[in-house]
Design an enzyme around this catalytic site. Sequence first.
Site, PDB file in Angstrom:
ATOM      1  CG  HIS A  56       5.391   0.136   2.709  1.00  0.00           C
ATOM      2  ND1 HIS A  56       4.755   1.319   2.448  1.00  0.00           N
ATOM      3  CD2 HIS A  56       4.814  -0.389   3.819  1.00  0.00           C
ATOM      4  CE1 HIS A  56       3.834   1.519   3.372  1.00  0.00           C
ATOM      5  NE2 HIS A  56       3.846   0.495   4.212  1.00  0.00           N
ATOM      6  CG  HIS A 106       2.451  -3.774   6.132  1.00  0.00           C
ATOM      7  ND1 HIS A 106       3.382  -3.409   7.076  1.00  0.00           N
ATOM      8  CD2 HIS A 106       1.997  -2.623   5.587  1.00  0.00           C
ATOM      9  CE1 HIS A 106       3.481  -2.091   7.112  1.00  0.00           C
ATOM     10  NE2 HIS A 106       2.645  -1.582   6.214  1.00  0.00           N
ATOM     11  CG  HIS A 123       1.101 -11.599  -3.482  1.00  0.00           C
ATOM     12  ND1 HIS A 123       0.704 -12.564  -2.591  1.00  0.00           N
ATOM     13  CD2 HIS A 123       2.450 -11.562  -3.432  1.00  0.00           C
ATOM     14  CE1 HIS A 123       1.789 -13.097  -2.043  1.00  0.00           C
ATOM     15  NE2 HIS A 123       2.858 -12.508  -2.525  1.00  0.00           N
ATOM     16  CG  HIS A 135      -0.417   0.180   2.525  1.00  0.00           C
ATOM     17  ND1 HIS A 135      -1.189   0.499   3.629  1.00  0.00           N
ATOM     18  CD2 HIS A 135       0.857   0.094   2.981  1.00  0.00           C
ATOM     19  CE1 HIS A 135      -0.415   0.591   4.686  1.00  0.00           C
ATOM     20  NE2 HIS A 135       0.818   0.343   4.334  1.00  0.00           N
ATOM     21  CB  CYS A 173       3.533   4.255   5.583  1.00  0.00           C
ATOM     22  SG  CYS A 173       3.871   2.765   6.553  1.00  0.00           S
ATOM     23  CD  GLU A 225      -0.222  -1.343   8.489  1.00  0.00           C
ATOM     24  OE1 GLU A 225      -1.093  -1.037   7.661  1.00  0.00           O
ATOM     25  OE2 GLU A 225       0.378  -0.502   9.190  1.00  0.00           O
TER      26      GLU A 225
END
Length: 146
Positions: free
Chosen positions: A27, A29, A73, A14, A23, A133
């Site tokens: 990147h 998670h 993904h 995201h 963020c 997360e």
Amino acid sequence: MIRITKIYNFEMAHVLKDYDGPCRNIHGHSYKLYVTVIGKPLLEEASPKKGMVMDFKDLKAIVKSRIVDRFDHALVISKDTDADMIASMKRHMEKLILVDYQPTSENLVTDFASIIRSHLPENVKLHNLRLWETATSYSEWFAEDN
Ligand SMILES: [Zn+2]
């Protein structure tokens, strides 16, 4: 009343647009989602589901098809991202999801709650969701708070 929980894992990327930290870059998670529903275990002796609030396999199928398969993904970005960037990403990425919110874990868990709620059988209610997360951070949605 009894609560039952299933746990799911998925990998998702995201971008937090305009965020004042790392963020704001693309990147990913490894998310973990706990889904807890509440209901009365079925009493009908003749039913193959007797003693169950809900068949775990049915809960799995709902969350897998509506959330996990869709978001796993994927790259999730807000619809207000720069239009040229969206156009370019659409050309290069197979799984790009545009959402009408900043894709924080708080907003994602709220979106997931409304999706899951609308697909549960009538006798079962969504009790809470917990979306991890990172190994040390999660957001929670509780029906009683909403
Ligand atoms: Zn992030």
